[in-house]
Design an enzyme around this catalytic site. Structure first.
Site, PDB file in Angstrom:
ATOM      1  N   SER A   1      -6.447  -2.709   1.257  1.00  0.00           N
ATOM      2  CA  SER A   1      -5.052  -2.548   1.698  1.00  0.00           C
ATOM      3  C   SER A   1      -4.113  -3.196   0.706  1.00  0.00           C
ATOM      4  CB  SER A   1      -4.859  -3.199   3.079  1.00  0.00           C
ATOM      5  OG  SER A   1      -4.583  -4.593   2.933  1.00  0.00           O
ATOM      6  N   ASP A   2      -2.876  -2.792   0.754  1.00  0.00           N
ATOM      7  CA  ASP A   2      -1.872  -3.533   0.001  1.00  0.00           C
ATOM      8  C   ASP A   2      -1.538  -4.790   0.819  1.00  0.00           C
ATOM      9  OD1 ASP A   2       0.986  -2.398  -1.970  1.00  0.00           O
ATOM     10  OD2 ASP A   2       0.097  -4.382  -1.702  1.00  0.00           O
ATOM     11  N   TRP A   3      -0.747  -5.646   0.240  1.00  0.00           N
ATOM     12  CA  TRP A   3      -0.438  -6.956   0.825  1.00  0.00           C
ATOM     13  C   TRP A   3       0.121  -6.803   2.247  1.00  0.00           C
ATOM     14  CZ3 TRP A   3      -0.376 -11.879  -1.811  1.00  0.00           C
ATOM     15  CH2 TRP A   3       0.195 -12.913  -1.081  1.00  0.00           C
ATOM     16  N   GLY A   4      -0.714  -7.098   3.267  1.00  0.00           N
ATOM     17  CA  GLY A   4      -0.235  -6.986   4.637  1.00  0.00           C
ATOM     18  C   GLY A   4      -0.068  -5.564   5.128  1.00  0.00           C
ATOM     19  N   GLY A   5      -0.585  -4.622   4.368  1.00  0.00           N
ATOM     20  CA  GLY A   5      -0.382  -3.212   4.711  1.00  0.00           C
ATOM     21  C   GLY A   5      -0.943  -2.835   6.059  1.00  0.00           C
TER      22      GLY A   5
END
Ligand code: GLC
Length: 729
Positions: free
Chosen positions: A280-284
């Site tokens: 995932s992207d940061w906190g996605g």
């Protein structure tokens, strides 16, 4: 005119992709099992499995997560000692001793900062991007980082969007070639090597369509546009063996990209057969709640894992919820085990089980002469001469040179967004004015800022104009600061910030010959600058050696040969404006405004040289391309008709005049950068196959249709004087 039936003859399975309709949902590719992975997986508890899917940031969070036995990896841990200390806990103090994976944003350098990716794309030379990734991988891996969150492959047509700086511009074909090169530079043939890292193709997919150029936003795209424009670079990365993929922060047709099973499972893991890790992207994952798509963290974890996300970067939702979701049947063991299998396989492929620790003696702490030389070469190849009425190149014997402009003494702003985070990456570049002094030691070189980058204060412009009047030649260095592009750095106005346009105008008023050098991370509205400047050099954010490389180009040591990978509009009001736009029912009017001249300021593929070239003698090896494995070779002769060695980028575009999906007025299907001495000639040959003439339809099927195909060859998307046709069938 081909008959309706034959024109619509559909031949699926071409383009390296099986027929996939939007409804079709092929099973995710059955990836050969690695017995080492299977043996380990069989020994893992649910908690240990969930732990492998958890990615945290920083050493403190990593220690905390390790204490809880729930960690697969960490990002943003810098330095071999810190990395080895955490690795020792994972390997020696956990029951199964599974090593951690350490990631970092290595976007255009780890210790040695190269030009930003959009600059590298301007080289139209995949060797440039491969070189940068090769150097970055060697520096990063030697320093304990084994996973780079790059390349960024988002096709972008909106200069307001700050992240256009991180990508390869507006064309899918150029983007795909550069994607392949960058993945190979990062990973090589075996990324367990001590100078290679796992790469990460991001942000999957369609992020560049974020509405209004505002970051993190809604993106709507048809299936045919997704497959024809936004997916090709990712497909190329997968074909090149990219180890990981990162979904985007944007939505895809009403679904957060992190929850979109069509793109993640059906296309990426199914159609493309991707066997790596989706991180995932940061906190996605957790952001699905803000998208009003998930009810809470547990729901977000369920949606993410089910859609095909394997690792949760920093949200913690996987770690907190997957065990319970599995117990309740809300997520399947198949999906959980598949995600864990992918993470373990990545770690084996990285060689982490055999060599979990970095060697402190190998850690890179500063750029070397060799990496500086590579960065300088790449920067020189990445610059684009937008305009030159003869002011450039400057003579080193000129008596007095006035350097003016807020970026003439810039250091960090030459690095641009996403500068390296490695030890030694803060090494300051040589400033442009110092580089000019070094290049012209006998000249009297002065520096006057004239104004700030982004201020309304015009009080310094007079002094700059006076300095210009007192000189024989003037270099005006203007543009953006490094924090004006990159993530969450969108601009509603893409003119030069502050009063820089007034500075340029005042220098023009001095009557002295001058050249404008641009330091920026996006296409700008330079209509006012173009109206008064006799020469304009696009240097982008050129990196650690950018000052020296700019001096190389200004004095002709390097003859600029770059081309624009993205359109420069005349105005922000034209956005989105790109060369490969669809045909329309009103070809002229559909591209114009009452209050603007037609066309862009500078087109995709545009770039000048200090010499001149002739491209001619277009030949085709055949006038018909057989659909069954046919090919047509297209040849041209390029000649350096000037007095100085230089580079030209020969570009081949196709146009499909009749098709079942509206086609772009041009689509790039070949480019080659060649270096020629004065009077030198060479033949450039491109081979076209059905992969080049086909396209995806709105069922996601790759189709090749009978009919005529038009070939255009030239040195810019708006300069393709050579034309021929062949038939397909
Ligand atoms: C950021 C970016 C992504 C980056 C990641 C880790 O928000 O969107 O490109 O790799 O987080 O820093």
């Amino acid at each position: 005119m081909t008959s309706e039936l034959s024109r619509r003859t559909v031949l699926a399975g071409l383009g390296g992709a099986v027929a996939l309709t939007a409804a079709a949902r092929p099973a995710a590719a059955t990836v050969p099992r690695d017995p080492r992975v299977e043996r380990l997986l069989a020994r893992m508890s649910v908690a240990e499995k969930v732990g492998q899917l958890n990615l945290v940031t920083g050493a403190d969070n990593a220690r905390t997560a390790l204490a809880g036995g729930a960690l697969g990896g960490a990002l943003n841990v810098i330095g071999v000692p810190a990395i080895n200390a955490l690795q020792e806990i994972a390997v020696k103090q956990s029951p199964l001793g599974i090593p951690l994976i350490f990631g970092l944003d290595v976007i255009h350098g780890y210790t040695t900062n190269f030009p930003i990716p959009l600059a590298q794309a301007s080289s139209f030379d995949p060797e440039v991007t491969r070189t940068e990734a090769t150097v970055a991988a060697a520096e990063a891996r030697a320093s304990g980082i084994c996973w780079a969150y790059g390349p960024m492959l988002d096709l972008a047509r909106d200069p307001r969007w700050g992240r256009i700086a991180e990508g390869n511009g507006e064309d899918p074909y150029l983007g795909a070639k550069l994607a392949e090169a960058k993945v190979r530079g990062f990973q090589g043939d075996d990324y367990s090597a001590d100078d290679k890292v796992a790469a990460c193709a991001k942000h999957y997919v369609g992020y560049g369509l974020s509405e209004g150029g505002r970051d993190y936003n809604t993106a709507d795209l048809s299936i045919e546009k997704m497959h024809n424009y936004y997916l090709p670079a990712f497909r190329a990365a997968v074909r090149a063996g990219v180890a990981t993929v990162m979904p985007s922060f944007s939505s895809i047709n009403g679904v957060p990209a992190h929850a979109d099973s069509y793109t993640l499972r059906d296309v990426l893991k199914g159609l493309y057969g991707f066997d790596g890790v989706v991180v995932s992207d940061w906190g996605g994952i957790d952001q699905m709640i803000a998208w009003n798509y998930a009810a809470d963290g547990a729901d977000a974890a369920r949606l993410g894992l089910s859609a095909g996300v394997d690792m949760d970067m920093v949200s913690g939702d996987f770690a907190r919820n997957l065990a319970q979701l599995l117990a309740s049947g809300a997520v399947s063991r198949t999906h959980l085990d598949d995600a864990v299998r992918r993470v373990l396989r990545l770690k084996y492929r990285l060689g982490l089980f055999d060599r979990p620790y970095a060697d402190p003696a190998r850690e890179v702490t500063a750029p070397t002469a060799a990496t500086r030389a590579a960065a300088r070469t790449v920067a020189g190849r990445s610059m684009v001469l937008l305009k030159n009425s003869g002011v450039l190149p400057l003579s080193t014997s000129v008596g007095a040179i006035a350097v003016v402009g807020p970026l003439g003494q810039a250091t960090g702003d030459l690095i641009g967004c996403w500068g390296g985070a490695g030890v030694g990456s803060s090494t300051p570049p040589t400033t442009i004015v110092d580089a000019i002094r070094a290049a012209a030691p006998n000249a009297n070189v002065t520096y006057t800022a004239g104004c700030a980058i982004n201020s309304a204060d015009t009080s310094g412009i007079g002094a700059a104009a006076a300095a210009a009047s007192a000189a024989d030649a003037v270099v005006v260095v203007v543009g953006e600061s490094a924090v004006m592009s990159g993530e969450n750095r969108s601009r509603s106005n893409i003119k030069l910030p502050g009063v820089q346009e007034q500075l340029v105008s005042a220098i023009a008023g001095s009557g002295k010959p001058f050249a404008v050098v641009l330091i920026n991370g996006r296409p700008l509205d330079l209509s006012a600058v173009d109206a008064v400047a006799p020469a304009i050099l696009e240097a982008w954010a050129p990196g650690l050696e950018g000052g020296n490389a700019i001096a190389d180009v200004l004095f002709g040591v390097v003859n600029p040969g770059g081309k624009l990978p993205v359109t420069f509009p005349r105005s922000v009001g034209q956005i989105p404006y790109y060369y490969n736009h669809d045909n329309t029912g009103h070809p002229g009017s559909s591209q114009s405004y009452l209050d603007l001249p037609a066309g862009p300021q500078w087109a995709f593929g545009h770039g000048m040289s200090y010499t001149t070239f002739a491209i001619g003698n277009l030949t085709l090896s055949a006038d018909h391309l057989r659909r069954s494995n046919g090919s047509v070779r297209v040849g041209v002769t390029v000649t350096n008709t000037g007095k100085r060695a230089g580079d030209e980028v020969v570009q081949l575009y196709l146009r499909d005049p009749v098709a079942s999906i509206i086609q772009p007025i041009r689509k790039l299907r070949g480019f080659r950068r060649v270096t020629l001495d004065p009077g030198g000639s060479t033949t450039v040959e491109f081979t076209l196959t059905c992969d080049d003439v086909g396209f995806y339809d709105n069922d996601g099927r790759f189709v090749v249709e009978n009919g005529t195909m038009e070939v255009y060859v030239g040195n810019s998307s708006d300069n393709t004087p050579l034309h021929a046709t062949f038939t397909v069938g």
